[in-house]
Scaffold this active site. Structure first.
Site, PDB file in Angstrom:
ATOM      1  CG  ASP A   1      37.968  82.238 -76.753  1.00  0.00           C
ATOM      2  OD1 ASP A   1      37.943  82.278 -77.994  1.00  0.00           O
ATOM      3  OD2 ASP A   1      37.197  81.526 -76.081  1.00  0.00           O
TER       4      ASP A   1
ATOM      5  N   PRO B   1      35.305  78.418 -69.269  1.00  0.00           N
ATOM      6  CG  PRO B   1      34.713  76.238 -69.934  1.00  0.00           C
ATOM      7  CD  PRO B   1      34.801  77.659 -70.439  1.00  0.00           C
TER       8      PRO B   1
ATOM      9  CG  ASP C   1      35.005  84.655 -67.228  1.00  0.00           C
ATOM     10  OD1 ASP C   1      35.496  84.035 -68.188  1.00  0.00           O
ATOM     11  OD2 ASP C   1      33.931  85.288 -67.308  1.00  0.00           O
TER      12      ASP C   1
ATOM     13  CE  LYS D   1      39.560  78.942 -76.787  1.00  0.00           C
ATOM     14  NZ  LYS D   1      38.203  78.704 -76.218  1.00  0.00           N
TER      15      LYS D   1
ATOM     16  CG  ASP E   1      34.329  94.254 -66.510  1.00  0.00           C
ATOM     17  OD1 ASP E   1      34.776  93.823 -67.598  1.00  0.00           O
ATOM     18  OD2 ASP E   1      33.401  95.089 -66.440  1.00  0.00           O
TER      19      ASP E   1
ATOM     20  CB  CYS F   1      33.040  80.060 -80.742  1.00  0.00           C
ATOM     21  SG  CYS F   1      31.988  80.733 -79.437  1.00  0.00           S
TER      22      CYS F   1
END
Length: 420
Positions: free
Chosen positions: A294, A216, A237, A219, A264, A344
């Site tokens: 990320d 979102p 994104d 970072k 993409d 994560c």
């Protein structure tokens, strides 16, 4: 899914527990640590007699940490009515959130505004939306006590609210302060390893930086702030909805150096664009000084993990996407440029396995120390040499980390330099 070695059971138990530390990242371009600390202490003082003392992290001046609150109740109070929430809402409650309207699965009839209620989580997924009856099960778990801000007629049926706080939490069993989200343009509620991740990237003013999977945008904004909004930051994104999340942050902060695109990133490298300006994607080879990847991942690291519907097939799908993204990232990076790869997740395949794959496939990429260090070393016997294990950062059980005062989510960070 997890490499079977000493500590595996410890890791799984840790994933089911709530991180005990809450972290805010201050936007030092618009606010100060002292100003936000004063606001935070005022909020805590209105809810707690024994105010938890906030603390700071050496080397990351934009971070404020809040420890757990002592003496919270871990059992429901007698004679209070009940409400039920789903497991994702329950996890948020244990992290200090209030309950928004869509999260309330059920509420007993006659529950009044301002009334205190016991809050339970439906781990089995058996509770029907809008019911006023409750089942008994070992999978019905008490998580805290809150105050009703919306009644049944506001939550269920046609033309009802799908936003706003329905239950304001007084306390939860984890001891994390129930203060909701105090995020604003001046500060952002953010997981500590996510903050460390951008510090490892170390973006500098005047550089051209790419955030490949940015939504979102938390970072991304940190990157811009560390660059003092001087340079070019490209945030991407895959969908317009996710890109819009970042655009709203751009508008709110009035950043000049940030450009946002829905694109993409597995199709981001265009070999025919070499030497062209970084205006719109796709981009030519060697276009960026620093790249943050990320990556999309299984997210098996987002604690507390109260339930999961992830399948072995889904787990196997993530490394395939991660390899496509990494291949593009290597091509887009300038010589002497920096690539930070993070997830994560706590699975070996998505973390150490990806680092090993990059080193095997791309001899021009050198693994370097992911400074500053706050996590722990990589998993042993996973294909990485001992010094390489020490270069990456894994965030796991507190005693495993280098900075034991911060208990956060599971996370992985690695850093590469393109040497040729």
């Amino acid at each position: 899914m997890f490499k079977q070695q000493p500590g595996t059971r410890q890791l799984l138990e840790w994933l089911c527990r709530t991180p005990s530390t809450t972290t805010y990242r201050i936007n030092l371009l618009s606010s100060s640590i002292s100003d936000f600390t004063a606001k935070l202490q005022q909020t805590l003082s209105t809810k707690y007699q024994n105010i938890p003392k906030v603390f700071h992290i050496n080397g990351i001046p934009e971070v404020i940490c809040i420890p757990k609150v002592d003496g919270v109740s871990t059992s429901p109070l007698k004679d209070l009515k009940e409400i039920m929430v789903d497991s994702s809402c329950g996890a948020a409650i244990l992290r200090g959130a209030h309950i928004f309207a869509p999260g309330v699965l059920s509420m007993q009839s006659g529950t009044k505004l301002g009334e205190k209620v016991n809050v339970f989580v439906d781990l089995e997924g058996k509770c029907k939306k809008g019911t006023n009856t409750f089942y008994e099960s070992e999978q019905k778990v008490f998580v805290g006590i809150g105050e009703v801000k919306m009644q049944r007629y506001q939550l269920y049926g046609e033309n009802v609210a799908n936003h706003g706080i329905a239950i304001e939490m007084d306390s939860n069993i984890s001891g994390v302060p129930s203060i909701g989200d105090l995020s604003s343009n001046d500060a952002l509620l953010q997981n500590f390893p996510s903050i460390v991740c951008v510090r490892v990237l170390d973006p500098q003013p005047g550089e051209i930086v790419l955030d490949m999977c940015a939504a979102p945008g938390n970072k991304t904004t940190h990157i811009v702030e560390l660059m003092r909004d001087n340079g070019t930051v490209i945030a991407l994104d895959k969908t317009e909805n996710k890109a819009d999340l970042i655009r709203r942050k751009l508008k709110a902060n009035n950043f000049k150096s940030l450009k946002v695109f829905a694109f993409d990133s597995t199709k981001l490298l265009n070999d025919n664009n070499e030497g062209s300006e970084v205006d719109t994607p796709p981009f030519g080879p060697c276009s960026f000084d620093r790249i943050l990847l990320d990556a999309p991942c299984s997210a098996i690291g987002n604690r507390p993990l109260l339930s999961s519907n992830i399948t072995p097939k889904m787990l196997k799908s993530y490394p395939k996407v991660q390899k496509k993204l990494l291949r593009n990232a290597v091509g887009l990076l300038k010589i002497n440029g920096v690539l930070v790869y993070s997830t994560c997740s706590v699975t070996e395949e998505e973390n150490e396995g990806m680092v090993q794959w990059v080193l095997e496939q791309f001899p021009e990429m050198k693994l370097v120390e992911a400074m500053p260090y706050f996590g722990g070393p990589g998993i042993g016997e996973c294909g990485l040499a001992e010094d390489q294990r020490q270069f990456v950062q894994r965030f796991g059980p507190t005693e495993y980390n280098r900075h034991s005062s911060v208990d956060s989510i599971g996370f992985f960070i690695s850093k590469f330099v393109k040497i040729s």
